[in-house]
Design a protein around this motif. Sequence first.
Motif, mmCIF file in Angstrom:
data_model
loop_
_atom_site.group_PDB
_atom_site.id
_atom_site.type_symbol
_atom_site.label_atom_id
_atom_site.label_comp_id
_atom_site.label_asym_id
_atom_site.label_seq_id
_atom_site.Cartn_x
_atom_site.Cartn_y
_atom_site.Cartn_z
ATOM 1 N N ALA A 134 0.817 -1.215 0.000
ATOM 2 C CA ALA A 134 0.000 0.000 0.000
ATOM 3 C C ALA A 134 0.850 1.265 0.000
ATOM 4 O O ALA A 134 0.561 2.216 -0.736
ATOM 5 N N ARG A 135 1.908 1.295 0.812
ATOM 6 C CA ARG A 135 2.744 2.500 0.880
ATOM 7 C C ARG A 135 3.464 2.739 -0.439
ATOM 8 O O ARG A 135 3.586 3.880 -0.906
ATOM 9 N N LEU A 136 3.950 1.674 -1.047
ATOM 10 C CA LEU A 136 4.658 1.811 -2.310
ATOM 11 C C LEU A 136 3.698 2.187 -3.435
ATOM 12 O O LEU A 136 4.042 2.947 -4.343
ATOM 13 N N ARG A 137 2.474 1.678 -3.366
ATOM 14 C CA ARG A 137 1.452 2.040 -4.353
ATOM 15 C C ARG A 137 1.150 3.541 -4.264
ATOM 16 O O ARG A 137 1.081 4.228 -5.282
ATOM 17 N N ALA A 138 0.991 4.036 -3.040
ATOM 18 C CA ALA A 138 0.729 5.466 -2.850
ATOM 19 C C ALA A 138 1.906 6.309 -3.329
ATOM 20 O O ALA A 138 1.728 7.351 -3.973
ATOM 21 N N ALA A 139 3.129 5.851 -3.026
ATOM 22 C CA ALA A 139 4.320 6.589 -3.446
ATOM 23 C C ALA A 139 4.412 6.652 -4.969
ATOM 24 O O ALA A 139 4.758 7.699 -5.548
ATOM 25 N N ALA A 140 4.097 5.548 -5.647
ATOM 26 C CA ALA A 140 4.149 5.519 -7.109
ATOM 27 C C ALA A 140 3.103 6.455 -7.711
ATOM 28 O O ALA A 140 3.367 7.153 -8.702
ATOM 29 N N GLY A 190 9.463 14.380 -5.048
ATOM 30 C CA GLY A 190 10.395 13.300 -4.732
ATOM 31 C C GLY A 190 10.454 13.014 -3.244
ATOM 32 O O GLY A 190 10.428 11.848 -2.819
ATOM 33 N N LEU A 191 10.527 14.070 -2.441
ATOM 34 C CA LEU A 191 10.575 13.893 -0.989
ATOM 35 C C LEU A 191 9.276 13.278 -0.464
ATOM 36 O O LEU A 191 9.299 12.400 0.403
ATOM 37 N N ALA A 192 8.144 13.739 -0.993
ATOM 38 C CA ALA A 192 6.851 13.204 -0.546
ATOM 39 C C ALA A 192 6.721 11.729 -0.895
ATOM 40 O O ALA A 192 6.281 10.910 -0.070
ATOM 41 N N ALA A 193 7.113 11.370 -2.129
ATOM 42 C CA ALA A 193 7.026 9.967 -2.538
ATOM 43 C C ALA A 193 7.968 9.100 -1.714
ATOM 44 O O ALA A 193 7.618 7.981 -1.318
ATOM 45 N N ALA A 194 9.166 9.607 -1.446
ATOM 46 C CA ALA A 194 10.131 8.852 -0.645
ATOM 47 C C ALA A 194 9.612 8.636 0.769
ATOM 48 O O ALA A 194 9.768 7.552 1.349
ATOM 49 N N ALA A 195 8.990 9.669 1.340
ATOM 50 C CA ALA A 195 8.446 9.538 2.693
ATOM 51 C C ALA A 195 7.305 8.523 2.712
ATOM 52 O O ALA A 195 7.182 7.724 3.655
ATOM 53 N N LEU A 196 6.459 8.545 1.688
ATOM 54 C CA LEU A 196 5.349 7.593 1.623
ATOM 55 C C LEU A 196 5.856 6.155 1.483
ATOM 56 O O LEU A 196 5.301 5.229 2.078
#
Length: 289
Positions: free
Chosen positions: A72-78, A129-135
């Motif tokens: 789920a976290r990686l899906r949101a980050a993508a 980039g920072l937001a996706a990395a944090a997610l």
Amino acid sequence: MKRLLIGGVLGAAAARAAYTALTRRPPGLNGLTGQEVWGRVNHRSEPVTLLEGPAFVAGAAAATLTAPGLPARLRAAALVAGTASGLLGAYDDLAGDGSSRGFKGHLMALTRGEMTTGAVKVLGIGATGLAAAALAGSPARTVPGKALDTLLNGAIIAAGANLMNLFDLRPGRAIKVGLLTGLPLAAGAGAAVVAAPLGAAVALLPEDLGERAMLGDCGANALGALLGLSATRLPLPGRLAVLGGLVALNAASEYVSFTKVIRESPPLNWVDMLGRRPVETKPEPVQVR
């Protein structure tokens, strides 16, 4: 492997469906027709459409939402990395005037008090980039470790987004670069992230090589950001090496023409011309004595 194939097929199908729908009725804006908004000319001064970019973003996002096996976290980050980078790229595609180019050009404009569309995109992609990395999260066990991971991974995503855009200067080039860098990532821990964008890119490659459409900033930024997110799944030494390469290439682009380097290197030129129309050369004028 099965999940990788499913993600790729979903990405390809969604991107083709989006491209067909968008080109059938190109969306207008501010009283302009769709052709006026999205139509451009390529390096041959021939008409192309920028709708390949939005189709790629839509296809990658739809496949990311539905692909199996993605945490789920990686899906949101993508979704954040691809969609936000794509929207920022589309803003620059539609509102930019090209008066300032590259980091140097945008920084010089900022020192003069000018906020260019490119500067908005660069700053926005950095934040994306920072937001996706944090997610996506970090395996580090300490707060400082997690913070460093977020900074490192965010820089990889942002630098990847910017670099891919620098290759979108000739038909199919950005997608070829994406495939050459994405396929090795698909064999590792980043496979779940990279499947959908690679499938979407492959499905749109014929339009790009046929010089009917181009990714533009919208599609190229999104593709680079998603490949960058996939690379953040590498171990720390691998991530440091990736970031070093991305920074070096982004810096080199300020002084070196990638198109010239590719043209003058036979192996690179062969890959670059694969599937493309031949380059037209003007005959030399005949000298009359």
